[in-house]
Every structure is written in structure tokens, then in C-alpha cells.
Design a protein around this motif. Sequence first.
Motif, mmCIF file in Angstrom:
data_model
loop_
_atom_site.group_PDB
_atom_site.id
_atom_site.type_symbol
_atom_site.label_atom_id
_atom_site.label_comp_id
_atom_site.label_asym_id
_atom_site.label_seq_id
_atom_site.Cartn_x
_atom_site.Cartn_y
_atom_site.Cartn_z
ATOM 1 N N TYR A 54 0.298 -1.713 -2.094
ATOM 2 C CA TYR A 54 -0.902 -0.896 -1.875
ATOM 3 C C TYR A 54 -1.069 0.114 -3.001
ATOM 4 C CZ TYR A 54 -3.875 2.669 0.311
ATOM 5 O OH TYR A 54 -4.871 3.580 0.577
ATOM 6 N N TYR A 55 0.013 0.803 -3.355
ATOM 7 C CA TYR A 55 -0.072 1.811 -4.407
ATOM 8 C C TYR A 55 -0.443 1.171 -5.752
ATOM 9 C CZ TYR A 55 1.213 5.477 -7.671
ATOM 10 O OH TYR A 55 1.180 6.407 -8.685
ATOM 11 N N GLN A 56 0.184 0.052 -6.062
ATOM 12 C CA GLN A 56 -0.088 -0.623 -7.325
ATOM 13 C C GLN A 56 -1.549 -1.065 -7.401
ATOM 14 O OE1 GLN A 56 2.102 -1.086 -9.815
ATOM 15 N NE2 GLN A 56 1.458 -2.833 -11.017
ATOM 16 N N GLU A 57 -2.049 -1.632 -6.311
ATOM 17 C CA GLU A 57 -3.419 -2.166 -6.316
ATOM 18 C C GLU A 57 -4.460 -1.052 -6.310
ATOM 19 O OE1 GLU A 57 -2.958 -4.796 -2.988
ATOM 20 O OE2 GLU A 57 -1.470 -5.959 -4.115
ATOM 21 N N THR A 58 -4.244 -0.002 -5.519
ATOM 22 C CA THR A 58 -5.206 1.105 -5.528
ATOM 23 C C THR A 58 -5.179 1.833 -6.864
ATOM 24 O OG1 THR A 58 -3.563 2.606 -4.538
ATOM 25 C CG2 THR A 58 -5.078 1.475 -3.036
ATOM 26 N N GLY A 59 -4.037 1.791 -7.558
ATOM 27 C CA GLY A 59 -3.921 2.473 -8.842
ATOM 28 C C GLY A 59 -4.791 1.884 -9.929
ATOM 29 N N ARG A 60 -5.407 0.727 -9.670
ATOM 30 C CA ARG A 60 -6.314 0.137 -10.648
ATOM 31 C C ARG A 60 -7.667 0.839 -10.656
ATOM 32 N NH1 ARG A 60 -3.407 -5.325 -8.627
ATOM 33 N NH2 ARG A 60 -1.604 -5.021 -9.963
ATOM 34 N N ALA A 108 -3.427 -11.746 -7.366
ATOM 35 C CA ALA A 108 -3.247 -12.342 -8.695
ATOM 36 C C ALA A 108 -4.076 -11.617 -9.746
ATOM 37 C CB ALA A 108 -3.641 -13.823 -8.663
ATOM 38 N N PHE A 109 -5.049 -10.786 -9.303
ATOM 39 C CA PHE A 109 -5.922 -10.110 -10.263
ATOM 40 C C PHE A 109 -5.569 -8.633 -10.359
ATOM 41 C CE2 PHE A 109 -9.666 -7.642 -11.389
ATOM 42 C CZ PHE A 109 -10.079 -8.303 -12.529
ATOM 43 N N GLY A 110 -5.542 -8.133 -11.572
ATOM 44 C CA GLY A 110 -5.504 -6.693 -11.757
ATOM 45 C C GLY A 110 -4.264 -6.137 -12.415
ATOM 46 N N MET A 111 -3.149 -6.897 -12.434
ATOM 47 C CA MET A 111 -1.923 -6.357 -13.001
ATOM 48 C C MET A 111 -2.140 -5.978 -14.468
ATOM 49 S SD MET A 111 1.815 -8.101 -13.483
ATOM 50 C CE MET A 111 1.817 -8.853 -11.873
ATOM 51 N N GLY A 112 -1.983 -4.685 -14.767
ATOM 52 C CA GLY A 112 -2.103 -4.243 -16.146
ATOM 53 C C GLY A 112 -3.508 -4.158 -16.681
ATOM 54 N N ILE A 113 -4.521 -4.359 -15.824
ATOM 55 C CA ILE A 113 -5.903 -4.281 -16.296
ATOM 56 C C ILE A 113 -6.168 -2.885 -16.846
ATOM 57 C CG2 ILE A 113 -8.299 -4.232 -15.511
ATOM 58 C CD1 ILE A 113 -7.219 -7.020 -15.885
#
Length: 605
Positions: free
Chosen positions: A312-318, A287-292
Amino acid sequence: MTSPQHILEHVFGYADFRGPQRQVIDTLMAGSDALVLMPTGGGKSLCYQIPALARPGCGVVISPLIALMQDQVEALQAAGVRAAFLNSSLPFHEARDIESALLAGDLDLLYLAPERLLQPRTLELLGQATLSLFAIDEAHCVSQWGHDFRADYLYLNCLHERFPAIPRIALTATADGRTRGEIARRLDLESAEHFVSSFDRPNIQYRIAQKNNPRRQLLQFLKDEQQGNAGIVYCLSRSKVESTADWLCQQGFKALPYHAGLPAEVRADHQRRFLREDGVIVVATIAFGMGIDKPDVRFVAHLDLPKSVEAYYQETGRAGRDGEPSTALLLYGLEDVVKLGQMAAMSEGSEEHKRAERNRLNAMLGLCEITSCRRRALLRYFAEELGEDCGNCDTCLEPPQTWDGTQAAAKLLSCVYRTGQRFGAAHVIDVLRGSENEKVRKFNHDQVSTYGIGKELSANEWRGVVRQLVVRDYLEVEGEFQGLRLTQACRPLLRGEESIQLRKLPAQTRGAGAEPRRGAPPAEILPADEPLWEALRACRKRIADEQGVPPYVVFHDATLRGMVAARPQTPDQLLAVSGVGDSKLERFGEDFLGVLREFDTAING
């Protein structure tokens, strides 16, 4: 109308467009639609912000999270852009003022959640305004095959029907072919021009290791490499989020929990602290991090297996949006495989959906178990080929060793069969290793022919064998008690008709290759320049606190490094530094020039 190049230079402070930004902007300027896939940190926002400023009217941005809207609007306002958002956090009179500004033509960009946009009153309001474009951010939310599905996104095709003359752009950082197709179909963007950038993030070092006391592994990683750095730790469950955050605080780190079960005001406060304070670690569910937009997240650690390569790719991309070296650490175990498999099986979706989810999980497991370059495998998932091994993942930096696991696999499979194909991995391993515990004796498994035949391997090594046989589909996990069962695929192995190479467990848990980073200045900052670097950071922090915004909204680290390198002494010289636009020069220029002049005087007298 002002040209996109002029806006890039004078509003955002950059000299050149990156990648396909210019082509995307030209498409929208011509009144056509676009679907954009661009990695996190690749500059997606400029693709709609610049044409919204260059075209007549106000650009409407559909964004999924209130906190994300506020973050982006603050950054735009700091650059002198007339931006606002409409959502449930605003009091009535403020919302009314924003609506009036829209109708009066006094807004450049307006951010809305899909739920707000779809209200009849909002659609009627937009019908009365002059609009430059619609931007659908985080567009993967439209896809049931994506990892952040939001049902409200399904109805955004109404924009095409109600406002056919207004160009639309949908943007996401990640989508495989199936997700991309559904985005285009559901948003009526099949005839739009598609722009797909490289998915490669070469500054991120990917490291994946088996769980072996994961808290100890995480602590070693943080203490050896990430002291004082900001980062995100992802867990699957809310309870694990809270217990991990508490434990990290006990270890001396500034850690905050974040999940959907916390009160909204707590979530907002924790996100604000993460954005504005140095060295904060957020422990979170997805729930945390989208678009941060925080550029200096130095690491993302997963304590549980993500359910797909996309996730995985989306989350590591933060991590590492500023292009600086960053690390993505994933720790996984057999229990993750079991838990995610059960979640997929219990889904309320169709059989096709369940099958697709299982395939995605298998692809994620495959990425974990490969012995070749992880980045090449990751990019291949998104239909992109890397010409050579990356040299910046654990398998490149410390190539994994393999061993002939044929005999061990046969022993394990035979033991699963001899014990009735209904017991979990821990019990089967106890039987193999000749344990004399009560459960083994209770079921008379000390009498089976496979009792004690596996003493040559440790329990941890046997767990590695089990996990790899599950991943390769020789074993499956079934039932409430996660019992191991043989599959048809294991028959040739049991008959001695094939052999199997297994990955050796690493001798150390740290993962490979990275030099420890202890929050030191970036490599470009010479020791002699560190006092100026710290003085500029202190100036930025003071201004940010006064403005009530995150420090990077004032200037990114890259801009401060540009000041250190160029040592500007006049407004014109400062304007030439990348990231300094007209508005920021006017608002913040004298403060930073004061610091730079003071250091110049100290050096040159």
C-alpha cells in the motif's frame, strides 16, 4: 574528478542536497557500501547518479523494468549525462555500440536488468571495464517477504564476490524491519552503512472507505476532485483492470489498462502515453508503477485491498512525487479480505511464509479499521513515530463515529451458529433481516430463533458488522463458499462478558475533507500569472514532443513555477532557477527565455 556539489548544481540544477543524500554520496565516494531506504520522491536516484559521475569509471545500475530504464536514461541524457541501457529491446548493433562505449570509457551510467547482468558474457564485459559503483534499485525485489519479489535478485550477491573493490548501494522506497534484514543478508550488505529516511509523505492525503458501489464512489471522486488530472487506479485482477478502464472511458476519462497479460508493445505504448500526455489514468495491477518517475500523478486509487502495508505504501507513494497535494483513496470490502486470505493460504511458500503473509494482511486491515490518525499508524508500521496527528487523513479531517455494537455482534454471531457455520455473509444477513427468499426457505432458516431479529440495521450496516468482526478475529471465513465460522475469541462476547465498539459507516461515500481540485493551476500561481504559466507549459510540451520524451524530462512543474516567480531574462538568471543545469540551459534555455521575455515586454512595454 568533479565534486558532488558541483555536479548537483551544474548537471542537475539544484543548490542543496536533501535529507541524507550527502552522507550517502560521501559513503560511496569513500568506496564503502550503503543500504538506503528513502520514500518515493525523496531523491534516491541522485544518491548513486552523482557518485557515479564523480568517481572514475561507469556506474552500473540494476533495475527491474525495461520501461523504467528507458525513462531514467532519457532524463539523464537531457541533463547531459552519458547514460545508456542494455536490454532485450535493443537491436544487436545498438547493444554492440553501447558495449564498445563502456569499454572505451565513454559512459557515465549503464542500466541493466538483473537477468542481463547475471549472464556470463555480461559479467565478463564488466570485468574488462572501469566501474565506479553498482546500484541495486528497487532492492525490495530481493526479499520473499517484500511485495515485488524477483528471484533473479537473489543472485546479485555475486557482485560482492566478483567485484569486491567496487562500492555497492541498494535502494528501496519501503521495507519493514524483516524485509530490510533480508535485503542486507542476501546482498551481503550487513556491514554496509544503513540510511533510513522518514517515511512520511505529508503532501499525500490518505482516505480509506468501505466499498458501497465502488464504481460510483470512484466516479464521484474523479468528477469532484480529479478532473483533468493524471492518476493510477489499482485492481487485483486483470479482468477487473480491463473492465474498469473500459467503463472509465465510457464516462469520458482517458483511461488505459495495464497488466502483465497484455502484449509487451501495448504495455509500452500505454506507459508512454501516461508519461507524455496530460490527464491519462492508468488502470493497473501492481505490475505498473515501480520506479515510475512521473512527478505529477495527482491520485492513486485502490479498488481492492492491497495485501500488505508495504505494498500500500509503495503504491500510494507513486502520487505526488513533486510535493504537490495528492490523494490516496482506498475502497475495500469483506470480499477483499476473503480473496487475499485464500491467496495467502494457497501460496506455495512455507508455513512460516503463509503465517507472515496473513500477519501482513491483518496489519493492512488494521490500518483500514482504525479510528485514529492513519498516517501515525502507517508510519508506526515502519518503526517511525509521528509526534502528533497529521491533520491530512480522513480520520483526522472527519473523525469517525463509533457505536456500541455489542448486541448487534451477539445477534450476528448467534445467527452464524444457528445456521450451521457454513454460509456466507449475504445469507446470514438475509436470515437476520427476515428475508423470505428461496434460499432461506430451502434450508428452513426462517424457522431458526435468529430469523428476523436484525431488521433494525440495513444490509450494508450488517456487512460492516461482519467485516469488523472478521478483522477482529471473532469470525473467520472458510471453504470454497466463504462460510462464516465462530472463533474461540467470540466466546466472552457471546457470554456478555465483554462489549465492543464498532465504527459507524460514513453518511457519505466521498471520504473526508479535501477541497475539490479540478486540474487548476497550483496554488502558487496567481490568476495574473496563469497566461505565463500556460505558455511555459506549452513551450515545454512542444520541446518534449520534438525530443520524444515526457514533458517532465525537460523541466518539472516546480522549475516552471520558479521561472514564473523569478521572471529570469538572461541565461545566468535562468541558471539560478532550481532544476536548471548547464546542459538544459544550453539545450532549452533560449526557448523558455523567449517566452519569459515576450511576457516581460507585454507587461513593461
